[in-house]
Scaffold this motif. Structure first.
Motif, PDB file in Angstrom:
ATOM      1  N   LYS A 123       5.340  -1.506  -9.918  1.00 25.06           N
ATOM      2  CA  LYS A 123       6.468  -0.939  -9.185  1.00 25.06           C
ATOM      3  C   LYS A 123       7.272  -2.033  -8.518  1.00 25.06           C
ATOM      4  CE  LYS A 123       8.882   2.281  -7.015  1.00 25.06           C
ATOM      5  NZ  LYS A 123       9.950   3.042  -7.736  1.00 25.06           N
ATOM      6  N   GLU A 127      11.328  -2.757  -9.079  1.00 27.13           N
ATOM      7  CA  GLU A 127      12.306  -2.765  -7.996  1.00 27.13           C
ATOM      8  C   GLU A 127      12.961  -4.144  -7.861  1.00 27.13           C
ATOM      9  OE1 GLU A 127      13.404  -0.286  -6.457  1.00 27.13           O
ATOM     10  OE2 GLU A 127      11.916   1.290  -6.755  1.00 27.13           O
ATOM     11  N   THR A 131      16.989  -5.058  -8.121  1.00 27.64           N
ATOM     12  CA  THR A 131      17.682  -5.709  -7.011  1.00 27.64           C
ATOM     13  C   THR A 131      18.391  -6.981  -7.458  1.00 27.64           C
ATOM     14  OG1 THR A 131      16.067  -4.842  -5.414  1.00 27.64           O
ATOM     15  CG2 THR A 131      17.388  -6.730  -4.721  1.00 27.64           C
ATOM     16  N   TRP A 208      15.911  -1.121  -1.007  1.00 30.74           N
ATOM     17  CA  TRP A 208      15.514  -2.529  -0.968  1.00 30.74           C
ATOM     18  C   TRP A 208      16.741  -3.431  -0.995  1.00 30.74           C
ATOM     19  CZ3 TRP A 208      10.536  -2.894   0.060  1.00 30.74           C
ATOM     20  CH2 TRP A 208       9.681  -1.871  -0.360  1.00 30.74           C
TER      21      TRP A 208
END
Length: 297
Positions: A123, A127, A131, A208
């Motif tokens: 995960k 992410e 980003t 994030w």
């Protein structure tokens, strides 16, 4: 504002820039912070500790009560370049810059205790990929960022001077890879420069956001190379660590449409550069982990 700079910051700056180069800055740091706080009428909550390795972060509140973070870095850390990159991104994939004065950056408040390292590995990588993709934009006109070739040439000079016969072959391989990679650059985009899971923090306006850029321009594969080495301790401890590292290179390259071999080459170079630098600074355990990882590639 009276306080003692976190020892982690003092040690790291001394290793990177030399004790003499940052001694005066550290001595003046409480005064510098107080002036920045007074100028913007900020209320101080606390100094982040142990904090980062290149700057001091103070949690503050603005006059309207909005939570923010004041980041103060020495001139040698090039805070003006960080400011320029954050202004260019304007909150897209990165922490938003709220203002700046004389090396002090006022940033939106994130959740510094929660980074991508708090997530399971699969995960976290997903992410992270989402980003960093947002950060890869065309650099602003007349920018002052150095290129990947320029930054890595300085690093290569230090690697050539590294006197450890046991690492000589690996260093030579990494330097050869760097020469081949910089001979032709396939693209010139704005890069974070030090992107990894610990540089992506939880936020309120989006899940994030990236922090702490060391911006430069060049190819995306360079920016992914440090991310490949994340959680190296877990990889080293696993029986299948070498295979897992190579799979990670391929998975990140494919998911972000980056050439596998260029990513492998930059990952090798950056791991060897980090390893030799850590050993030279007396952090042998950390350096040997990076060199062992590089040997798998």
């Amino acid at each position: 504002m009276a306080f003692e700079p976190p020892q982690r910051l003092v040690r790291a700056l001394g290793e990177t820039y030399g004790d003499e180069a940052v001694g005066d800055w550290l001595e003046q740091l409480p005064k510098t912070v107080q002036e920045a706080v007074d100028r913007r009428e900020l209320d101080v909550e606390r100094v982040m500790a142990p904090g980062g390795r290149s700057s001091l972060v103070v949690l503050v509140r603005r006059p309207d009560g909005t939570a923010a973070a004041l980041k103060v870095a020495p001139p040698s850390a090039s805070p003006a370049l960080e400011r320029a990159a954050l202004e260019h991104w304007d909150g897209w994939g990165a922490v938003r810059l709220l203002g700046s004065t004389d090396g002090a950056l006022l940033l939106e408040r994130l959740h510094p205790e929660v980074s991508l390292r708090s997530l399971p590995e699969a995960k976290a990588l997903l992410e992270a990929a989402g980003t960093v993709r947002r950060l890869w934009t065309e650099p602003p006109a007349d920018h002052g960022f150095e290129t990947v070739a320029e930054r890595t040439e300085r690093q290569a000079e230090a690697m050539r001077a590294f006197a450890d016969p046991g690492a000589a072959s690996l260093v030579a391989t990494a330097l050869a890879a760097r020469d081949e990679l910089t001979a032709v650059s396939p693209e010139l985009v704005l890069l974070h420069g030090n992107f990894r899971q610990g540089k992506v923090l939880a936020a309120d306006r989006t899940p994030w956001l990236a922090v702490g850029p060391e911006p430069l321009v060049g190819e995306r594969a360079y920016d992914l190379a440090r991310l490949v080495r994340d959680r190296v301790e877990d990889l080293i401890a696993a029986a299948s660590g070498a295979a897992a590292a190579r799979r990670r290179v391929n998975k990140l390259a494919d998911s972000l449409e980056v050439d596998r071999e260029r990513l492998r080459g930059w990952t090798l170079f950056r791991a060897v550069e980090s390893g030799t630098r850590a050993i030279a600074a007396g952090r042998r355990g950390e350096g040997e982990l990076a060199l062992e990882f590089a040997g798998w590639l």
